[in-house]
Scaffold this active site. Structure first.
Site, mmCIF file in Angstrom:
data_model
loop_
_atom_site.group_PDB
_atom_site.id
_atom_site.type_symbol
_atom_site.label_atom_id
_atom_site.label_comp_id
_atom_site.label_asym_id
_atom_site.label_seq_id
_atom_site.Cartn_x
_atom_site.Cartn_y
_atom_site.Cartn_z
ATOM 1 N N GLY A 150 0.845 -1.275 0.188
ATOM 2 C CA GLY A 150 0.244 -0.160 0.074
ATOM 3 C C GLY A 150 0.851 1.262 -0.108
ATOM 4 N N LYS A 151 0.536 2.183 0.268
ATOM 5 C CA LYS A 151 0.782 3.618 -0.220
ATOM 6 C C LYS A 151 0.545 4.044 1.460
ATOM 7 C CE LYS A 151 1.141 4.209 -4.936
ATOM 8 N NZ LYS A 151 0.254 4.870 -5.505
ATOM 9 N N GLY A 157 1.876 8.465 3.092
ATOM 10 C CA GLY A 157 2.175 9.385 3.567
ATOM 11 C C GLY A 157 2.785 9.705 1.630
ATOM 12 N N PHE A 158 4.552 9.512 2.361
ATOM 13 C CA PHE A 158 5.685 10.176 1.338
ATOM 14 C C PHE A 158 6.204 8.386 0.288
ATOM 15 C CE2 PHE A 158 7.112 13.719 4.336
ATOM 16 C CZ PHE A 158 6.683 14.743 3.641
ATOM 17 N N ALA A 159 5.356 7.304 1.010
ATOM 18 C CA ALA A 159 5.913 6.008 1.422
ATOM 19 C C ALA A 159 5.444 5.107 0.457
ATOM 20 C CB ALA A 159 6.450 5.582 2.676
ATOM 21 N N ASP A 173 -2.745 10.142 16.298
ATOM 22 C CA ASP A 173 -3.297 9.791 15.100
ATOM 23 C C ASP A 173 -4.065 8.295 15.302
ATOM 24 O OD1 ASP A 173 -4.581 10.448 12.482
ATOM 25 O OD2 ASP A 173 -2.041 9.060 12.031
HETATM 26 N N1 9ZP Z 1 -2.320 -4.857 1.097
HETATM 27 C C1 9ZP Z 1 -3.251 -5.159 0.340
HETATM 28 C C2 9ZP Z 1 -2.570 -3.873 -0.754
HETATM 29 C C3 9ZP Z 1 -1.943 -5.089 -1.070
HETATM 30 C C4 9ZP Z 1 -2.453 -5.595 1.686
HETATM 31 O O1 9ZP Z 1 -2.178 -6.580 1.731
HETATM 32 C C5 9ZP Z 1 -1.510 -6.187 3.645
HETATM 33 C C6 9ZP Z 1 -0.226 -7.307 4.022
HETATM 34 C C7 9ZP Z 1 0.238 -6.852 4.664
HETATM 35 O O2 9ZP Z 1 1.249 -8.207 5.474
HETATM 36 C C8 9ZP Z 1 0.995 -9.178 4.818
HETATM 37 C C9 9ZP Z 1 0.355 -5.710 5.631
HETATM 38 C C10 9ZP Z 1 0.586 -4.501 4.940
HETATM 39 C C11 9ZP Z 1 -0.865 -4.687 3.815
HETATM 40 N N2 9ZP Z 1 0.619 -5.627 6.525
HETATM 41 C C12 9ZP Z 1 1.894 -5.125 7.064
HETATM 42 N N3 9ZP Z 1 1.554 -3.662 6.677
HETATM 43 C C13 9ZP Z 1 2.303 -2.568 7.383
HETATM 44 C C14 9ZP Z 1 2.746 -2.420 8.819
HETATM 45 C C15 9ZP Z 1 2.778 -3.875 9.081
HETATM 46 N N4 9ZP Z 1 2.022 -4.671 8.070
HETATM 47 N N5 9ZP Z 1 3.170 -1.703 9.055
HETATM 48 C C16 9ZP Z 1 4.629 -1.617 10.346
HETATM 49 N N6 9ZP Z 1 4.011 -0.413 10.500
HETATM 50 N N7 9ZP Z 1 3.558 0.749 9.228
HETATM 51 C C17 9ZP Z 1 2.455 -0.188 8.911
HETATM 52 C C18 9ZP Z 1 2.295 0.530 7.096
HETATM 53 C C19 9ZP Z 1 4.044 0.633 7.295
HETATM 54 C C20 9ZP Z 1 4.832 -0.456 6.779
HETATM 55 N N8 9ZP Z 1 1.781 -1.254 7.003
HETATM 56 C C21 9ZP Z 1 0.590 -0.779 5.810
HETATM 57 C C22 9ZP Z 1 -0.002 0.855 5.515
HETATM 58 C C23 9ZP Z 1 -0.523 0.386 4.175
HETATM 59 C C24 9ZP Z 1 0.552 -0.541 3.241
HETATM 60 C C25 9ZP Z 1 1.271 -0.956 4.013
#
Ligand code: 9ZP
Length: 437
Positions: free
Chosen positions: A53-54, A56-58, A169
């Site tokens: 996913g997306k 902010g800037f990332a 948040d």
């Molecule tokens: N997303 C579908 C759109 C394809 C997913 O399948 C998916 C799968 C994940 O794990 C298998 C997942 C998120 C989306 N996992 C995950 N996302 C995180 C995250 C940890 N695990 N984070 C840890 N710190 N911040 C978060 C953050 C950024 C890395 N995210 C998500 C936020 C948006 C996308 C990733």
């Protein structure tokens, strides 16, 4: 500091794309993204997997450390996006705040590094995504499961507040679910150090729906604002929609300022009702503290599972228990019973499974066996662990793979297009997950 690329001879490696076709005479094209990224400081290599996913800037990807096989959730922030100094400050602040935190219910900051074109932050991968994803599939949660979520978040929040941090948040999309179905607070991009009330930050940040009235009115942001957001999270989990939601932003703000949310449904328990009302109090000083919430009847009375049910991650609740259970019963009979000399015997032919897979709808089954291979006692349960057929109802955590006359459990897992019918395969999965306790 270079973005490592696999050697190539003028053709992209698999998974790479070329920068869009350039006009003749343009300098050589280069691959836009490499699948392998190297930390220039350590030489560690990471394989970039799918886009998660997306934010902010990332752009966020699954990333695997090549040497160890460890998986991370990676935030990849292209330098070109950080056009102003304060953008870089924001990223650096998030790193400095997050990297020193260590708590079971706060997403773990693993490491960060920089390449020529990006800043890369490696975070704990939460395999079951976020509470926002989960609720989109389920609509609402049972009180016991909401209690479990709330407890996890409260423990994480207690840790943050004790370290002088307010999250600012909290929302379903920032609450991640680990492979073990535990909730973890993530995205500390807006987290800030607690200050004395007179010098508190007066910036409005966060998602409007979960903003506390005092933040909206720029009266500063203390830990009570996280309690308000947590109240919004709890409301959304139990009722299926955020408390302050409207088509018009001004209308939402007005509702927040007056703490005016739609009436709580009559089916809500008195303790859930009293806790929600307390957390969504307009005056921050009158909201309960985290300790008071943790000892509130809603959290102390009634069963609280240690983790969310695994079933949450994969399937929506069964739409009609009646039809589905009759389907499951028929499935059980076709799979495991056959009449022989007037006696019922257990059988396990693949042909029968296939026949059911094609007849089946969207049900997910799980099986367990409690006995020896010579005298198999098979329980057939739906994903919630409800016994559909068989001698007893084991708790899901006790699922063990069924072995019928040497048939490998996994061989019996069958899926049909998007509609899957997992048999013994899904209990193997439960076992793996629950075995990691
Ligand atoms: N997303 C579908 C759109 C394809 C997913 O399948 C998916 C799968 C994940 O794990 C298998 C997942 C998120 C989306 N996992 C995950 N996302 C995180 C995250 C940890 N695990 N984070 C840890 N710190 N911040 C978060 C953050 C950024 C890395 N995210 C998500 C936020 C948006 C996308 C990733």
């Amino acid at each position: 500091m270079v973005l490592h690329m696999e050697p190539h001879l003028g053709v992209p490696d698999r998974g790479q794309t070329w920068a869009s076709s350039k006009p003749v005479g343009h300098v050589a094209a280069r691959p836009v993204h490499s699948r392998i990224v190297t930390d220039p400081a350590t030489g560690n290599r990471y394989y970039r997997g799918r886009l998660l996913g997306k934010g902010g800037f990332a752009r966020c990807y699954e990333m695997m450390e090549v040497s160890s096989g460890r998986m991370f959730a990676a935030k990849v922030i292209p330098r070109v996006k950080l056009t102003k100094p304060q953008h870089r400050d924001k990223v650096e602040r998030e790193i400095s705040v997050h990297r020193v935190l260590h708590h079971k219910h706060v997403v773990k900051f693993e490491k960060h590094f920089e390449t020529e074109d990006s800043i890369i932050i490696l975070l704990e991968l939460c395999n079951h995504q976020s509470l926002a994803h989960l609720l989109r599939k389920r609509r609402v949660m049972q009180e016991a499961d909401a209690r479990c979520c709330l407890r996890h978040i409260l423990l994480g929040l207690q840790y943050l507040h004790a370290r002088g941090l307010v999250h600012r948040d909290l929302k379903l999309a920032n609450l991640f679910i680990s492979g073990l179905m535990e909730v973890k607070i993530g995205d500390l991009g807006l987290a800030t150090r607690l200050r004395p009330p007179e010098s508190r930050r007066r910036t409005v940040c966060g998602t409007p729906n979960y903003l506390a009235p005092e933040v909206l009115e720029r009266r500063g942001h203390g830990p009570e604002a996280d309690v308000w957001s947590l109240g919004c999270v709890m409301y959304t989990l139990l009722i299926g929609r955020p408390p302050f939601e409207s088509r018009d932003l001004e209308e939402t703000y007005r509702a927040i300022r007056h703490a005016a949310y739609p009436p709580l449904p009559p089916l809500l328990s008195p303790s859930a009702r009293s806790l929600l009302t307390a957390m969504l109090t307009q005056q921050p000083d009158y909201r309960p503290t985290l300790d008071e919430i943790l000892t509130h009847d809603f959290l102390t009375q009634g069963f609280t599972p240690d983790r969310l049910p695994l079933a949450f991650s994969s399937v929506p609740p069964v739409p009609s228990a009646k039809t589905d259970h009759s389907f499951l019963r028929r499935a059980f009979d076709a799979l495991f019973k056959r009449k022989e000399d007037g006696k019922e015997k257990v059988k396990h032919e693949e042909g029968d499974v296939k026949q059911f897979a094609t007849e089946s709808g969207k049900n997910t089954l799980a099986c367990s066996s409690q006995s020896s291979a010579s005298d198999p006692q098979v329980n057939l349960c739906d994903e919630s662990g409800m016994l559909v057929q068989g001698p007893s109802k084991p708790p899901v955590s006790q699922f063990i793979p069924v072995k019928l006359s040497g048939t490998s459990p996994v061989q019996m897992g069958i899926s049909k297009g998007k509609q899957s019918m997992y048999l013994l395969f899904s209990c193997t999965r439960s076992q793996v997950v629950h075995g990691e306790r």
